[in-house]
Design a protein around this motif. Structure first.
Motif, PDB file in Angstrom:
ATOM      1  N   GLY A   1       9.824  13.724   4.416  1.00 58.09           N
ATOM      2  CA  GLY A   1      11.180  13.316   5.056  1.00 58.09           C
ATOM      3  C   GLY A   1      10.904  13.704   6.743  1.00 58.09           C
ATOM      4  N   LYS A   2      10.308  12.341   7.318  1.00 62.60           N
ATOM      5  CA  LYS A   2       9.515  12.137   8.568  1.00 62.60           C
ATOM      6  C   LYS A   2       9.943  11.286   8.947  1.00 62.60           C
ATOM      7  CE  LYS A   2       6.604  16.149   8.999  1.00 62.60           C
ATOM      8  NZ  LYS A   2       5.099  16.345   9.288  1.00 62.60           N
ATOM      9  N   ASP A   3       9.948  10.870  10.469  1.00 64.53           N
ATOM     10  CA  ASP A   3      10.339   9.508  11.264  1.00 64.53           C
ATOM     11  C   ASP A   3       8.860   9.617  11.068  1.00 64.53           C
ATOM     12  OD1 ASP A   3      10.448   7.506  12.523  1.00 64.53           O
ATOM     13  OD2 ASP A   3      11.941   8.716  13.685  1.00 64.53           O
TER      14      ASP A   3
ATOM     15  N   MET B   1       0.411  -1.263  -0.360  1.00 65.77           N
ATOM     16  CA  MET B   1      -0.259  -0.504   0.076  1.00 65.77           C
ATOM     17  C   MET B   1       0.697   1.762  -0.315  1.00 65.77           C
ATOM     18  SD  MET B   1      -1.498  -0.253   3.708  1.00 65.77           S
ATOM     19  CE  MET B   1      -1.528  -2.351   4.125  1.00 65.77           C
ATOM     20  N   SER B   2       0.790   2.809  -0.774  1.00 65.39           N
ATOM     21  CA  SER B   2       0.939   3.829  -0.727  1.00 65.39           C
ATOM     22  C   SER B   2       0.409   4.772  -0.071  1.00 65.39           C
ATOM     23  CB  SER B   2       1.844   3.655  -2.128  1.00 65.39           C
ATOM     24  OG  SER B   2       2.389   4.829  -2.180  1.00 65.39           O
ATOM     25  N   PHE B   3       0.506   5.153   1.188  1.00 61.53           N
ATOM     26  CA  PHE B   3      -0.192   6.457   1.208  1.00 61.53           C
ATOM     27  C   PHE B   3       0.408   6.530   2.717  1.00 61.53           C
ATOM     28  CE2 PHE B   3      -2.912   3.360   3.468  1.00 61.53           C
ATOM     29  CZ  PHE B   3      -3.184   3.572   4.509  1.00 61.53           C
ATOM     30  N   SER B   4       0.699   7.934   2.967  1.00 63.85           N
ATOM     31  CA  SER B   4       1.247   8.518   4.275  1.00 63.85           C
ATOM     32  C   SER B   4       0.454   9.438   5.217  1.00 63.85           C
ATOM     33  CB  SER B   4       2.821   8.956   4.372  1.00 63.85           C
ATOM     34  OG  SER B   4       3.175   9.075   5.566  1.00 63.85           O
ATOM     35  N   HIS B   5      -0.049   9.488   6.048  1.00 65.94           N
ATOM     36  CA  HIS B   5      -1.072  10.032   7.285  1.00 65.94           C
ATOM     37  C   HIS B   5      -0.288  10.312   8.401  1.00 65.94           C
ATOM     38  CE1 HIS B   5      -4.688  11.805   8.631  1.00 65.94           C
ATOM     39  NE2 HIS B   5      -5.241  11.671   7.435  1.00 65.94           N
ATOM     40  N   GLU B   6      -0.799  11.659   9.026  1.00 64.43           N
ATOM     41  CA  GLU B   6      -0.049  11.599  10.663  1.00 64.43           C
ATOM     42  C   GLU B   6      -0.878  10.199  11.035  1.00 64.43           C
ATOM     43  OE1 GLU B   6      -1.153  15.375  11.558  1.00 64.43           O
ATOM     44  OE2 GLU B   6      -0.525  16.051  10.261  1.00 64.43           O
ATOM     45  N   GLY B   7      -0.145  10.059  12.399  1.00 70.91           N
ATOM     46  CA  GLY B   7       0.203   8.450  12.612  1.00 70.91           C
ATOM     47  C   GLY B   7      -1.949   9.126  13.552  1.00 70.91           C
TER      48      GLY B   7
ATOM     49  N   THR C   1       8.171  -1.644   6.036  1.00 73.57           N
ATOM     50  CA  THR C   1       8.017  -0.338   5.550  1.00 73.57           C
ATOM     51  C   THR C   1       9.288   0.021   4.733  1.00 73.57           C
ATOM     52  OG1 THR C   1       7.008   0.287   7.955  1.00 73.57           O
ATOM     53  CG2 THR C   1       8.121   1.808   6.393  1.00 73.57           C
ATOM     54  N   VAL C   2       8.871   0.696   3.437  1.00 73.86           N
ATOM     55  CA  VAL C   2       9.576   0.483   2.499  1.00 73.86           C
ATOM     56  C   VAL C   2      10.242   1.676   2.520  1.00 73.86           C
ATOM     57  CG1 VAL C   2      10.868  -0.232  -0.192  1.00 73.86           C
ATOM     58  CG2 VAL C   2       8.493  -1.734   1.371  1.00 73.86           C
ATOM     59  N   GLY C   3      11.666   2.372   2.436  1.00 80.48           N
ATOM     60  CA  GLY C   3      11.657   3.608   2.439  1.00 80.48           C
ATOM     61  C   GLY C   3      12.835   3.865   1.174  1.00 80.48           C
ATOM     62  N   ALA C   4      12.827   5.192   0.194  1.00 83.51           N
ATOM     63  CA  ALA C   4      13.431   5.247  -0.759  1.00 83.51           C
ATOM     64  C   ALA C   4      14.895   5.592  -0.624  1.00 83.51           C
ATOM     65  CB  ALA C   4      12.993   6.423  -1.788  1.00 83.51           C
ATOM     66  N   SER C   5      15.941   4.576  -1.684  1.00 81.72           N
ATOM     67  CA  SER C   5      17.422   5.148  -1.845  1.00 81.72           C
ATOM     68  C   SER C   5      17.602   5.493  -3.232  1.00 81.72           C
ATOM     69  CB  SER C   5      18.127   3.612  -1.495  1.00 81.72           C
ATOM     70  OG  SER C   5      17.748   3.123  -2.156  1.00 81.72           O
TER      71      SER C   5
ATOM     72  N   SER D   1      11.884  10.912   1.129  1.00 78.93           N
ATOM     73  CA  SER D   1      12.272   9.674   2.069  1.00 78.93           C
ATOM     74  C   SER D   1      11.898   9.175   3.527  1.00 78.93           C
ATOM     75  CB  SER D   1      12.774   8.246   1.430  1.00 78.93           C
ATOM     76  OG  SER D   1      12.065   7.429   2.495  1.00 78.93           O
ATOM     77  N   ASN D   2      10.700   9.340   4.407  1.00 78.63           N
ATOM     78  CA  ASN D   2      10.846   9.016   5.409  1.00 78.63           C
ATOM     79  C   ASN D   2      11.617   8.255   6.435  1.00 78.63           C
ATOM     80  OD1 ASN D   2       8.697  10.864   5.297  1.00 78.63           O
ATOM     81  ND2 ASN D   2       6.504   9.643   5.832  1.00 78.63           N
ATOM     82  N   TYR D   3      11.908   7.446   7.106  1.00 79.28           N
ATOM     83  CA  TYR D   3      12.728   7.670   7.313  1.00 79.28           C
ATOM     84  C   TYR D   3      12.455   6.694   9.104  1.00 79.28           C
ATOM     85  CZ  TYR D   3      13.331  11.913   9.741  1.00 79.28           C
ATOM     86  OH  TYR D   3      12.493  13.095  10.399  1.00 79.28           O
ATOM     87  N   GLY D   4      13.484   6.063   9.630  1.00 77.52           N
ATOM     88  CA  GLY D   4      13.701   5.960  10.971  1.00 77.52           C
ATOM     89  C   GLY D   4      14.064   4.296  11.309  1.00 77.52           C
ATOM     90  N   PRO D   5      13.999   4.077  12.693  1.00 73.00           N
ATOM     91  CA  PRO D   5      13.991   2.464  12.806  1.00 73.00           C
ATOM     92  C   PRO D   5      12.558   2.011  12.342  1.00 73.00           C
ATOM     93  CG  PRO D   5      14.266   3.990  15.413  1.00 73.00           C
ATOM     94  CD  PRO D   5      13.933   4.519  14.000  1.00 73.00           C
ATOM     95  N   ARG D   6      11.998   2.372  12.197  1.00 71.22           N
ATOM     96  CA  ARG D   6      10.635   1.556  11.745  1.00 71.22           C
ATOM     97  C   ARG D   6      11.025   1.531  10.705  1.00 71.22           C
ATOM     98  NH1 ARG D   6       9.037  -2.070  11.572  1.00 71.22           N
ATOM     99  NH2 ARG D   6       6.570  -1.969  10.179  1.00 71.22           N
ATOM    100  N   VAL D   7      11.396   1.787   9.535  1.00 78.82           N
ATOM    101  CA  VAL D   7      12.034   1.388   8.236  1.00 78.82           C
ATOM    102  C   VAL D   7      12.556  -0.180   8.416  1.00 78.82           C
ATOM    103  CG1 VAL D   7      12.881   1.993   5.594  1.00 78.82           C
ATOM    104  CG2 VAL D   7      12.172   4.071   7.287  1.00 78.82           C
TER     105      VAL D   7
END
Length: 112
Positions: free
Chosen positions: A32-34, A1-7, A48-52, A62-68
């Motif tokens: 660009g957020k955790d 799935m490809s969407f990102s919303h505030e928690g 959770t997949v980030g972009a390189s 790309s969003n980032y953090g230990p959950r990626v």
């Protein structure tokens, strides 16, 4: 799935239903957020997949953090051009990455 919303717990609950049906790969998002602050990427039950970029580093958006869980190429991806039957265009972002990871191994699990 490809969407990102505030928690959002409501979104997370809906995504848990999709996970129960086999959908388990989520884009990290392009804010660009955790990802700890983003739904559904913050869920531990999704991959959770980030972009390189071309230098194998996270793209600036790309969003980032230990959950990626994984990063994959998400910069200058050749895609079908909207409104054309033969043209292509370059796209960037975690939507491209999410599709690519799922296409390579649709039954990928968190254990892998």
């Amino acid at each position: 799935m490809s969407f990102s919303h505030e928690g959002d717990d409501r979104i997370d609950e809906a995504v848990q239903s999709l996970i129960a049906e086999g959908m388990h790969v989520a884009a990290a998002g392009n804010q660009g957020k955790d990802v700890a602050t983003r739904s559904p990427a913050r869920l531990s039950s999704v991959i959770t997949v980030g972009a390189s970029n071309l230098k194998y580093r996270a793209t600036t958006r790309s969003n980032y953090g230990p959950r990626v869980d994984i990063f994959a190429p998400g910069y200058q991806i050749d895609t079908a051009k909207t409104g054309s039957t033969s043209g292509t265009s370059l796209a960037h972002g975690t939507s491209m990455v999410c599709i690519g990871v799922y296409a390579q191994k649709p039954l990928l699990t968190l254990r892998e």
